[in-house]
Design an enzyme around this catalytic site. Structure first.
Site, PDB file in Angstrom:
ATOM      1  N   VAL A  17      19.325  78.084  20.807  1.00  0.00           N
ATOM      2  CA  VAL A  17      20.297  77.958  19.726  1.00  0.00           C
ATOM      3  C   VAL A  17      19.629  77.570  18.418  1.00  0.00           C
ATOM      4  O   VAL A  17      19.957  78.097  17.355  1.00  0.00           O
ATOM      5  CB  VAL A  17      21.383  76.913  20.076  1.00  0.00           C
ATOM      6  CG1 VAL A  17      22.448  76.893  18.995  1.00  0.00           C
ATOM      7  CG2 VAL A  17      22.004  77.221  21.416  1.00  0.00           C
ATOM      8  N   GLY A  18      18.671  76.642  18.487  1.00  0.00           N
ATOM      9  CA  GLY A  18      18.016  76.176  17.271  1.00  0.00           C
ATOM     10  C   GLY A  18      17.341  77.283  16.492  1.00  0.00           C
ATOM     11  O   GLY A  18      17.444  77.349  15.258  1.00  0.00           O
ATOM     12  N   TYR A 138      23.829  65.079  32.843  1.00  0.00           N
ATOM     13  CA  TYR A 138      23.750  65.800  31.562  1.00  0.00           C
ATOM     14  C   TYR A 138      25.074  65.680  30.807  1.00  0.00           C
ATOM     15  O   TYR A 138      25.102  65.447  29.593  1.00  0.00           O
ATOM     16  CB  TYR A 138      23.410  67.268  31.818  1.00  0.00           C
ATOM     17  CG  TYR A 138      23.257  68.094  30.565  1.00  0.00           C
ATOM     18  CD1 TYR A 138      22.142  67.957  29.758  1.00  0.00           C
ATOM     19  CD2 TYR A 138      24.229  69.023  30.198  1.00  0.00           C
ATOM     20  CE1 TYR A 138      21.987  68.714  28.610  1.00  0.00           C
ATOM     21  CE2 TYR A 138      24.090  69.784  29.047  1.00  0.00           C
ATOM     22  CZ  TYR A 138      22.963  69.629  28.267  1.00  0.00           C
ATOM     23  OH  TYR A 138      22.819  70.388  27.119  1.00  0.00           O
ATOM     24  N   LYS A 142      25.887  64.002  27.052  1.00  0.00           N
ATOM     25  CA  LYS A 142      26.515  64.742  25.956  1.00  0.00           C
ATOM     26  C   LYS A 142      27.823  64.099  25.506  1.00  0.00           C
ATOM     27  O   LYS A 142      28.164  64.126  24.317  1.00  0.00           O
ATOM     28  CB  LYS A 142      26.743  66.203  26.369  1.00  0.00           C
ATOM     29  CG  LYS A 142      25.450  67.007  26.469  1.00  0.00           C
ATOM     30  CD  LYS A 142      24.719  67.003  25.134  1.00  0.00           C
ATOM     31  CE  LYS A 142      23.413  67.737  25.191  1.00  0.00           C
ATOM     32  NZ  LYS A 142      22.700  67.688  23.894  1.00  0.00           N
ATOM     33  N   ASN A 167      28.731  78.444  27.900  1.00  0.00           N
ATOM     34  CA  ASN A 167      27.438  78.937  28.388  1.00  0.00           C
ATOM     35  C   ASN A 167      26.839  79.916  27.379  1.00  0.00           C
ATOM     36  O   ASN A 167      27.481  80.907  27.012  1.00  0.00           O
ATOM     37  CB  ASN A 167      27.619  79.664  29.723  1.00  0.00           C
ATOM     38  CG  ASN A 167      28.184  78.756  30.791  1.00  0.00           C
ATOM     39  OD1 ASN A 167      27.529  77.859  31.276  1.00  0.00           O
ATOM     40  ND2 ASN A 167      29.446  78.992  31.138  1.00  0.00           N
ATOM     41  N   TRP A 242      22.754  82.175  44.343  1.00  0.00           N
ATOM     42  CA  TRP A 242      23.450  81.001  44.879  1.00  0.00           C
ATOM     43  C   TRP A 242      24.963  81.162  44.775  1.00  0.00           C
ATOM     44  O   TRP A 242      25.490  81.722  43.806  1.00  0.00           O
ATOM     45  CB  TRP A 242      23.038  79.758  44.092  1.00  0.00           C
ATOM     46  CG  TRP A 242      21.731  79.169  44.519  1.00  0.00           C
ATOM     47  CD1 TRP A 242      20.668  79.832  45.063  1.00  0.00           C
ATOM     48  CD2 TRP A 242      21.341  77.791  44.439  1.00  0.00           C
ATOM     49  NE1 TRP A 242      19.641  78.955  45.314  1.00  0.00           N
ATOM     50  CE2 TRP A 242      20.019  77.701  44.948  1.00  0.00           C
ATOM     51  CE3 TRP A 242      21.969  76.641  43.980  1.00  0.00           C
ATOM     52  CZ2 TRP A 242      19.336  76.485  45.006  1.00  0.00           C
ATOM     53  CZ3 TRP A 242      21.282  75.432  44.047  1.00  0.00           C
ATOM     54  CH2 TRP A 242      19.989  75.355  44.557  1.00  0.00           C
TER      55      TRP A 242
END
Length: 401
Positions: A17-18, A138, A142, A167, A242
Site C-alpha cells: 500500500v505504501g 494483529y 490495529k 483484503n 487450506w
C-alpha cells in the site's frame, strides 16, 4: 490543509500500500515525499523514530508500515504480530504528536471486527463480540492504533484519521509462501504447479531464487525443490489450498486503496468523520483543528502539558460518546475462496487440479464491510476483482524477469 509543498512521510513506502500511496501522491503533484527502508529506520525503536522526526519534521504522516501475514504466519508468530505492530504504532503516532504533525493517516485492517459480526460490517461493529482467533493479536494491535488516533484527537485536538482496508492485493505484493496473504500465495502456488507440470525448471529456479522457501532457493536440487513445494501443497499440475473454499472474502486493488487513502488525507478531517456519525462540525470546533491548539506551530507539542484541557477536541462530556471514527475502505462486494482460485487459474493458464484441505482452518467465514461512510466522503473503487487478478499476475510475471 496540505499543499503541494507539504512534506509527507510515508512509513512503509516500499510495501504493497505504501508504494502505491507514494506513486499516487507523485501523480497528483505532491513531490516532497519522505521514506525510509527498515535498514535505515527501525520503527520499533523509539529512539530512532524520535531522531527521524527531529531531523525531518514532516507536515503529514501516512502510517502504512506493519508486520503482516496470512493465517499460518499469524498462528506461528503471535507474539511478534502484537508486539511489533504496537511498537510501530506507538512510536510513530506519539512522535507525530510531539512534533506538531498537521495530519496523520493510520492504515489498519478489517480483521478488527468480531468473527461473527453482522454482515456487511459497519464501523459500529467494533468491539461488540469476540475476534477471530487466528488473527487475534494483529487485530488487537490495529484496534489499539485506531483508538490511539481517536483518543489523541479527542484529548489533544489532533487531526488523525484511521482507515480500515479490506483484503488488499496488487503490485509489490508479498508472494513468500511462509507469510503471504491468500491471493498472492494462491497465485504463486498455481504458477509453480503449472511450471512443474510443464517441466520448466528455468522458470522454477528463477522464482525460487527471487523468493526462497524455508531457505530453499533456485540453486537447490530438483528433489529439494520438489520436497519443499510439496510441503506447501504444490505438485505438478495440482495445488492444495487450506480450508473448504467456501469462505467469502472482499478484495481491493492496492492502487484503489492508495487513491482512497490520498483522497482522505487531502480532503477529510476528523470533524467530517464525526459529523457523519452524530455531530455537526460545530461540535468539534475550529480550535481543535489547530487555530490556537496544539497544532498551531511547528514543534509546539514537544513541551505541551498533557493535563491541560487547552486545545481539546471532542472530549467534552456534553457531547456524549464519540467512538468508531475510523473509515472502512473496500468494494462492498465479495467472492468465495473457491471462485477466487478459479479466477487465478484462468489468469495463470492453469488447467490442473485445485484441491481444498478441509482439515485446515478456514478463518472467518465471511468478512464483508459496509462502505457507506466511505462513499459519503466522495470515493468509490474502480478495479473489479476479475480485472485485478489478471493485472496482478501480469505484474508477477514481469517481476520475475
Amino acid at each position: 490543509m496540505l499543499d503541494k509543498n507539504s512534506k509527507i512521510y510515508i512509513a512503509g513506502h516500499r510495501g504493497l500500500v505504501g508504494s502505491a500511496i507514494w506513486n499516487n501522491l507523485l501523480q497528483r503533484g505532491y513531490t516532497n515525499l519522505v521514506g525510509r527502508g527498515h535498514k535505515e529506520l527501525d520503527l520499533t525503536d523509539q529512539y530512532q523514530v524520535r531522531r527521524f522526526f527531529d531531523d525531518e519534521r514532516p507536515d503529514a504522516v501516512v502510517l502504512a508500515a506493519a508486520h503482516v501475514g496470512g493465517i499460518m504466519a499469524n498462528s506461528l508468530y503471535r507474539a511478534d504480530f502484537i508486539m511489533e505492530n504496537m511498537k510501530i504504532q506507538c512510536n510513530v503516532i506519539e512522535e507525530a504528536y510531539r512534533h506538531g504533525v498537521k495530519k496523520l493517516l493510520f492504515l489498519g485492517s478489517t480483521c478488527i471486527y468480531p468473527k461473527n459480526a453482522p454482515q456487511p460490517m459497519t464501523e459500529d461493529c467494533l468491539l461488540t463480540s469476540p475476534l477471530e482467533y487466528t488473527n487475534e493479536e494483529y487485530a488487537i494491535a490495529k484496534i489499539a492504533g485506531l483508538k490511539m488516533c481517536e483518543s489523541y484527537n479527542l484529548q489533544y485536538g489532533t487531526n488523525y484519521i484511521a482507515v480500515m482496508p479490506t483484503n488488499l492485493y496488487g503490485p509489490n505484493d508479498n508472494f513468500h509462501l511462509e507469510n503471504s496473504h491468500v491471493m498472492p500465495a494462491m497465485m504463486r502456488k498455481v504458477y509453480l504447479a503449472k511450471m512443474l507440470c510443464e517441466g520448466d525448471w528455468k522458470a522454477i529456479r528463477s522464482d525460487m531464487a527471487r523468493r526462497p522457501v524455508e531457505g530453499v532457493d533456485g540453486s537447490a536440487t530438483e528433489e529439494e525443490i520438489r520436497t519443499i513445494l510439496a510441503k506447501y501443497g504444490i505438485e505438478p499440475g495440482k495445488v492444495t489450498l487450506w480450508g473448504t473454499g467456501s469462505p467469502l472474502r472482499e478484495f481491493l486493488w492496492s492502487e484503489d486503496m492508495a487513491d482512497a487513502s490520498v483522497h482522505i488525507l487531502l480532503n477529510v478531517d476528523f470533524k467530517d468523520v464525526i459529523g457523519i456519525e452524530k455531530y455537526s462540525s460545530v461540535h468539534y470546533g475550529a480550535q481543535a483543528l489547530g487555530e490556537s491548539g496544539c497544532n498551531a506551530g511547528r514543534g509546539c507539542n514537544a513541551g505541551i502539558d498533557r493535563n491541560s484541557t487547552s486545545g481539546r477536541g471532542g472530549a467534552i462530556p456534553s457531547l456524549g460518546e464519540i467512538r468508531n471514527c475510523h473509515i472502512n475502505v473496500g468494494t462492498g462486494k465479495e467472492i468465495t475462496i473457491r471462485r477466487l482460485s478459479e479466477l487465478v487459474a484462468e489468469a495463470v493458464g492453469f488447467s490442473g487440479t485445485i484441491v481444498f484441505d478441509s482439515a485446515k482452518p478456514d478463518g472467518t467465514m465471511r468478512k464483508l464491510i459496509d462502505v457507506t461512510k466511505l462513499h459519503s466522503l466522495g470515493w468509490t473503487h474502480k478495479v473489479e476483482i476479475e480485472e485485478g487478478v489478471k493485472k496482478l499476475f501480469e505484474w508477477y510475471v514481469r517481476s520475475e524477469n
